[in-house]
Design an enzyme around this catalytic site. Structure first.
Site, PDB file in Angstrom:
ATOM      1  N   ASN A 103      80.821-105.661  -6.849  1.00  0.00           N
ATOM      2  CA  ASN A 103      81.325-104.585  -7.634  1.00  0.00           C
ATOM      3  C   ASN A 103      81.142-104.925  -9.182  1.00  0.00           C
ATOM      4  O   ASN A 103      82.040-104.593  -9.958  1.00  0.00           O
ATOM      5  CB  ASN A 103      82.499-104.693  -7.254  1.00  0.00           C
ATOM      6  CG  ASN A 103      83.089-104.594  -5.855  1.00  0.00           C
ATOM      7  OD1 ASN A 103      82.332-103.864  -4.909  1.00  0.00           O
ATOM      8  ND2 ASN A 103      83.886-105.551  -5.305  1.00  0.00           N
ATOM      9  N   HIS A 104      79.732-105.123  -9.489  1.00  0.00           N
ATOM     10  CA  HIS A 104      79.419-105.169 -10.830  1.00  0.00           C
ATOM     11  C   HIS A 104      78.491-104.299 -11.213  1.00  0.00           C
ATOM     12  O   HIS A 104      77.553-104.515 -12.084  1.00  0.00           O
ATOM     13  CB  HIS A 104      78.576-106.475 -11.155  1.00  0.00           C
ATOM     14  CG  HIS A 104      79.699-107.746 -10.867  1.00  0.00           C
ATOM     15  ND1 HIS A 104      79.264-109.238 -10.878  1.00  0.00           N
ATOM     16  CD2 HIS A 104      80.860-108.114 -10.655  1.00  0.00           C
ATOM     17  CE1 HIS A 104      80.193-110.005 -10.679  1.00  0.00           C
ATOM     18  NE2 HIS A 104      81.326-109.342 -10.410  1.00  0.00           N
ATOM     19  N   GLU A 105      78.567-102.903 -10.714  1.00  0.00           N
ATOM     20  CA  GLU A 105      77.697-102.097 -11.201  1.00  0.00           C
ATOM     21  C   GLU A 105      77.678-101.662 -12.549  1.00  0.00           C
ATOM     22  O   GLU A 105      78.633-101.484 -13.177  1.00  0.00           O
ATOM     23  CB  GLU A 105      77.747-100.738 -10.387  1.00  0.00           C
ATOM     24  CG  GLU A 105      79.129 -99.900 -10.552  1.00  0.00           C
ATOM     25  CD  GLU A 105      80.371-100.566  -9.656  1.00  0.00           C
ATOM     26  OE1 GLU A 105      81.416-100.073  -9.775  1.00  0.00           O
ATOM     27  OE2 GLU A 105      80.209-101.713  -9.125  1.00  0.00           O
TER      28      GLU A 105
END
Length: 599
Positions: free
Chosen positions: A530-532
């Site tokens: 969830n590091h987009e």
């Protein structure tokens, strides 16, 4: 009774927070609007960057600030770190999934990995594992070398320091840290024996124990986390709760649908919906988008700022042709590396969901419930593929595995298929184990975000194209081998650590633990961090993919900036949330400088 605890928690988390979701959208010129008060600045999104902006800009008592957030305030259970894996199952999460993948997410339902995004004051900082990593100094020097003046490590370090209230035992380094900021940075107050063993294994292999947010990054460490004495320190808790300023208006449950742009290509307000009432709100200075990598890009395109051909296909009037939605990157790794042990030292439901454990946490904010979902430590290492002196793999250590909650939250939140879970993990439920997630730091596979339609209530299409570049798979494989070496150290062999060897059914044709088996397994169980980042890329005007300039102003549009992870031109090392706080702090100063004549 203990067996019922997970269900009681899910009910409690969900029942204390309900959002009315607009499920349909009729584009009609006859929409009725109510008008709100005029403001100087409108901030869209109360996540890590938006909360910083709201705090810092409202320091000027002459400015009227409006902060719009689609979600509401998180409940008290959100403060308990161990419950982190339950919150993505609630309406605190926007519920996004990536598009079905050809080379990844093969063990997930419909080949779609989940991409959780926070829907509350605090944004995704209410859902994440609270891990605080700044990235490597060369990450930011690279940003500067790409033409982003003012974004070198020397430029951004003061803003990392400004944000933090650092309180990690044994580290007093005022070159790199600060004790007076809003954002708490601490160690988890409780560590299992396995976490200490992980650090000892690192030393056995010749690595140092480091402050990875200090001078040296390569090495092993307990996690530095955004916690305040054992409780989650979200962006809202850090930056919004301590202030009560009459010039800051926060509206929750406000779904922004469009940026308003006049004929002179100047942003002058936004359109939003709250309680099924459509509203327009005006500002005199700037609109600031801090809705995140997904929703900031989505809002720009809905407002006519994006790829001309794509917008024309959806019959959205084009105001500015721009490469919005391109340059999308994500840290990706492997979930499935599980090591069984012969002693009762890991996290299991019969230990965690125990009234005495809850009582200990309530009284002391300590013990098992202070561990963020089992994540306890990490290592940054270089593999043989590392192109420079930066680490190219993170090894994230957890004192449990995918089975450790007996399939209650992790399986559901990660969308793991019943067939895979039942074959590999159900047989070891209630058995002690630990795991390492090897995570690539500089992925070469690049994705793209597009709109499905011009309906603002419809999720965008997010296609990360995982493993479209073959190097990513090989680097994770190499990291996996380093993790297995860690399991073989004397430190871990005290517990008889051994690889869990039940095969993923679809990989059954390969010999277990062969390179081909691991390649297959990685494609089936990738970790989404969830590091987009990157969909609204920052860059100089000569960069054809740049959407914002180094001042974060949208090219071609006046009075509109984007302030969140979407502007990151390349992926930083580690976890991105600390960098988003930094961006918010730096942007606030840039905005103040722009309007300094009015201060």
């Amino acid at each position: 009774m203990r067996i019922l605890w997970p269900f009681i928690i899910i009910i409690a988390i969900g029942s204390t927070h309900f959002l009315h979701v607009v499920k349909s959208y009729v584009h009609s010129p006859g929409k009725e609007y109510t008008n709100d008060t005029r403001y100087d600045f409108i901030i869209v999104g109360a996540g890590s960057a938006g909360s910083v902006l709201a705090n810092r800009l409202s320091e000027n008592k002459k400015w009227r600030i409006l902060l719009l957030e689609g979600g509401y305030r998180a409940n008290l259970l959100n403060r308990i770190p161990m419950l982190v894996s339950y919150f993505p199952l609630t309406d605190f999460n926007w519920g996004y999934n990536v598009e079905p993948q050809k080379n990844a997410c093969l063990g997930m339902i419909n080949h779609q990995c989940a991409w959780p995004r926070g829907r509350a004051l605090g944004g995704t900082s209410i859902l994440n594992y609270m891990i605080h990593t700044r990235g490597n100094k060369y990450d930011y020097d690279k940003w500067a070398s790409l033409g982003n003046v003012g974004w070198s490590y020397a430029d951004v370090l003061p803003y990392f320091k400004k944000s933090e209230r650092f309180n990690v035992p044994g580290i007093k380094d005022f070159i790199y840290h600060n004790e007076d900021g809003y954002l708490c940075v601490e160690h988890v107050p409780y560590h299992t024996k396995l976490a200490t063993t992980f650090l000892n294994a690192g030393k056995e292999l010749g690595y140092k124990i480091v402050d990875y947010n200090g001078q040296d990054q390569i090495g092993f460490s307990y996690l530095q986390v955004n916690m305040d004495h054992g409780t989650r320190c979200s962006a809202a808790k850090a930056y919004l709760d301590p202030i009560n300023r009459p010039n800051l208006n926060i509206i929750t449950g406000a779904r922004v649908t469009k940026v308003l742009i006049n004929g002179n290509k100047r942003a002058y307000g936004v359109e939003y919906v709250k309680d099924n009432v459509w509203k327009k709100v005006i500002c005199s200075k700037e609109v600031l988008l801090s809705a995140g990598t997904i929703d900031s890009a989505k809002l720009l395109m809905l407002s006519g700022i994006g790829p001309k051909k794509h917008l024309e296909e959806l019959k959205i009037p084009v105001i500015q042709d721009a490469k919005v939605g391109y340059n999308m990157y994500e840290h990706i790794g492997f979930l499935g590396l599980t090591f069984m042990v012969n002693q009762s030292v890991s996290l299991l439901p019969n230990k965690i969901f125990n009234p005495s454990v809850f009582l200990e946490y309530l009284l002391r904010k300590n013990g098992l419930l202070s561990i963020p979902g089992g994540a306890e430590a990490l290592a940054f290492i270089k593999t043989k593929y590392a192109p420079d002196e930066r680490p190219d793999i993170e090894l994230l250590f957890a004192s449990g595995s995918l089975h450790s909650d007996n399939g209650q939250a992790l399986k559901r939140g990660l969308r793991i298929s019943e067939d895979l879970y039942n074959a590999v993990y159900k047989p070891i439920e209630n058995q002690d184990a630990w795991s390492i997630w090897p995570i690539i730091q500089y992925p070469k596979s690049v994705g793209r975000l597009t709109l499905r339609s011009k309906n603002p209530f419809e999720s965008p299409k997010m296609d990360p194209n995982f493993f479209s570049h073959p190097a990513d798979l090989e680097i994770i494989l190499e990291g996996l081998k380093h993790a297995i070496n860690i399991s073989k150290t004397e430190a871990f062999q005290v517990y008889g650590s051994r690889l869990h060897d039940l095969k993923i059914p679809s990989c059954g044709q390969f010999e277990f633990a062969s390179d081909d088996y691991w390649r297959c397994a990685i494609k089936h169980l990738p970790s989404m961090m969830n590091h987009e980042i990157g969909t609204v890329k920052m860059g100089p005007q000569t960069d054809t993919y740049a959407v914002v300039d180094p001042q974060l102003r949208v090219y071609g549009i006046k009075a509109l900036r984007v302030v969140d992870a979407s502007i990151m031109p390349t992926m930083p090392t580690g976890h991105v949330n600390a960098g988003i706080f930094m961006i918010g702090e730096k942007a606030a100063d840039m905005i103040k400088e722009t309007w300094k004549d009015e201060l």
